[in-house]
Design a protein around this motif. Structure first.
Motif, PDB file in Angstrom:
ATOM      1  N   ASN A   3     -28.030  35.058 -17.694  1.00 11.78           N
ATOM      2  CA  ASN A   3     -26.645  34.696 -17.415  1.00 11.78           C
ATOM      3  C   ASN A   3     -26.308  33.368 -18.061  1.00 11.78           C
ATOM      4  OD1 ASN A   3     -25.901  36.919 -15.966  1.00 11.78           O
ATOM      5  ND2 ASN A   3     -26.138  35.961 -13.966  1.00 11.78           N
ATOM      6  N   THR A   4     -25.126  33.254 -18.584  1.00 11.36           N
ATOM      7  CA  THR A   4     -24.616  32.008 -19.117  1.00 11.36           C
ATOM      8  C   THR A   4     -23.547  31.502 -18.166  1.00 11.36           C
ATOM      9  OG1 THR A   4     -25.020  32.737 -21.383  1.00 11.36           O
ATOM     10  CG2 THR A   4     -23.462  30.936 -21.081  1.00 11.36           C
ATOM     11  N   TYR A   5     -23.631  30.258 -17.763  1.00  7.19           N
ATOM     12  CA  TYR A   5     -22.665  29.668 -16.840  1.00  7.19           C
ATOM     13  C   TYR A   5     -21.767  28.708 -17.602  1.00  7.19           C
ATOM     14  CZ  TYR A   5     -25.586  31.683 -13.246  1.00  7.19           C
ATOM     15  OH  TYR A   5     -26.274  32.575 -12.452  1.00  7.19           O
ATOM     16  N   LYS A  27     -15.452  26.602 -11.766  1.00  2.00           N
ATOM     17  CA  LYS A  27     -16.690  25.961 -12.215  1.00  2.00           C
ATOM     18  C   LYS A  27     -17.890  26.878 -12.029  1.00  2.00           C
ATOM     19  CE  LYS A  27     -15.071  21.324 -11.452  1.00  2.00           C
ATOM     20  NZ  LYS A  27     -15.434  20.000 -10.966  1.00  2.00           N
ATOM     21  N   ASN A  28     -18.852  26.751 -12.938  1.00  6.13           N
ATOM     22  CA  ASN A  28     -20.094  27.542 -12.911  1.00  6.13           C
ATOM     23  C   ASN A  28     -19.794  29.030 -12.909  1.00  6.13           C
ATOM     24  OD1 ASN A  28     -21.783  25.234 -12.836  1.00  6.13           O
ATOM     25  ND2 ASN A  28     -21.366  25.045 -10.660  1.00  6.13           N
ATOM     26  N   HIS A  29     -18.900  29.411 -13.773  1.00  9.98           N
ATOM     27  CA  HIS A  29     -18.451  30.789 -13.932  1.00  9.98           C
ATOM     28  C   HIS A  29     -19.557  31.611 -14.591  1.00  9.98           C
ATOM     29  CE1 HIS A  29     -15.086  33.637 -14.403  1.00  9.98           C
ATOM     30  NE2 HIS A  29     -15.678  34.000 -15.523  1.00  9.98           N
ATOM     31  N   SER A  30     -19.749  32.840 -14.116  1.00  9.03           N
ATOM     32  CA  SER A  30     -20.756  33.722 -14.700  1.00  9.03           C
ATOM     33  C   SER A  30     -20.206  35.144 -14.728  1.00  9.03           C
ATOM     34  CB  SER A  30     -22.041  33.693 -13.889  1.00  9.03           C
ATOM     35  OG  SER A  30     -22.987  34.573 -14.447  1.00  9.03           O
ATOM     36  N   SER A  44     -16.688  41.965 -13.455  1.00  7.59           N
ATOM     37  CA  SER A  44     -17.004  41.215 -12.240  1.00  7.59           C
ATOM     38  C   SER A  44     -17.452  39.814 -12.621  1.00  7.59           C
ATOM     39  CB  SER A  44     -18.120  41.912 -11.464  1.00  7.59           C
ATOM     40  OG  SER A  44     -17.738  43.206 -11.097  1.00  7.59           O
ATOM     41  N   PHE A  45     -17.174  38.839 -11.747  1.00  4.20           N
ATOM     42  CA  PHE A  45     -17.631  37.481 -12.021  1.00  4.20           C
ATOM     43  C   PHE A  45     -17.769  36.710 -10.722  1.00  4.20           C
ATOM     44  CE2 PHE A  45     -13.034  37.108 -11.957  1.00  4.20           C
ATOM     45  CZ  PHE A  45     -12.807  35.909 -11.297  1.00  4.20           C
ATOM     46  N   THR A  46     -18.442  35.577 -10.798  1.00  2.00           N
ATOM     47  CA  THR A  46     -18.546  34.655  -9.672  1.00  2.00           C
ATOM     48  C   THR A  46     -18.247  33.247 -10.168  1.00  2.00           C
ATOM     49  OG1 THR A  46     -20.880  34.147 -10.017  1.00  2.00           O
ATOM     50  CG2 THR A  46     -20.383  36.035  -8.601  1.00  2.00           C
ATOM     51  N   PHE A  47     -17.957  32.342  -9.229  1.00  2.00           N
ATOM     52  CA  PHE A  47     -17.888  30.924  -9.543  1.00  2.00           C
ATOM     53  C   PHE A  47     -18.255  30.157  -8.285  1.00  2.00           C
ATOM     54  CE2 PHE A  47     -13.650  32.247  -8.322  1.00  2.00           C
ATOM     55  CZ  PHE A  47     -13.197  31.244  -7.471  1.00  2.00           C
ATOM     56  N   ASP A  48     -18.810  28.956  -8.454  1.00  2.00           N
ATOM     57  CA  ASP A  48     -19.307  28.171  -7.327  1.00  2.00           C
ATOM     58  C   ASP A  48     -18.237  27.312  -6.659  1.00  2.00           C
ATOM     59  OD1 ASP A  48     -21.805  29.207  -7.695  1.00  2.00           O
ATOM     60  OD2 ASP A  48     -22.597  27.467  -8.740  1.00  2.00           O
ATOM     61  N   GLU A  49     -17.341  26.752  -7.428  1.00  2.00           N
ATOM     62  CA  GLU A  49     -16.300  25.896  -6.872  1.00  2.00           C
ATOM     63  C   GLU A  49     -15.120  25.843  -7.819  1.00  2.00           C
ATOM     64  OE1 GLU A  49     -17.080  21.451  -7.338  1.00  2.00           O
ATOM     65  OE2 GLU A  49     -19.116  22.263  -7.417  1.00  2.00           O
TER      66      GLU A  49
END
Length: 62
Positions: A3-5, A27-30, A44-49
Motif C-alpha cells: 500500500n502507498t499512503y 491524511k494517510n490516504h490508502s 474503496s479507501f481509508t484515511f486516518d485523519e
C-alpha cells in the motif's frame, strides 16, 4: 502489492456562489482494490485523519 499512503487535498469552489471555497485534506490516504488501468471507477479507501483549513462562509442573502 504494498500500500502507498498519501495526503489528498480536495477544493470545492463555485465562483457563482457567495460561500467562497472549502478545502479538505484527507491524511494517510490508502487505495484498495486498484487492479484497473484507470481511475474512472469507484474504489474503496481509508484515511486516518483530516483537516479543513478553509471552510465555506455563510451565504449572502438578498
Amino acid at each position: 502489492m504494498d500500500n502507498t499512503y498519501f495526503d489528498m487535498q480536495i477544493t470545492n469552489s463555485d465562483p457563482s456562489s457567495t460561500i467562497g471555497e472549502q478545502v479538505t485534506i484527507l491524511k494517510n490516504h490508502s487505495l484498495f482494490d486498484i487492479e484497473s488501468e484507470s481511475m474512472e471507477e469507484e474504489v474503496s479507501f481509508t484515511f486516518d485523519e483530516w483537516d479543513m483549513p478553509t471552510e465555506f462562509v455563510k451565504p449572502e442573502l438578498g
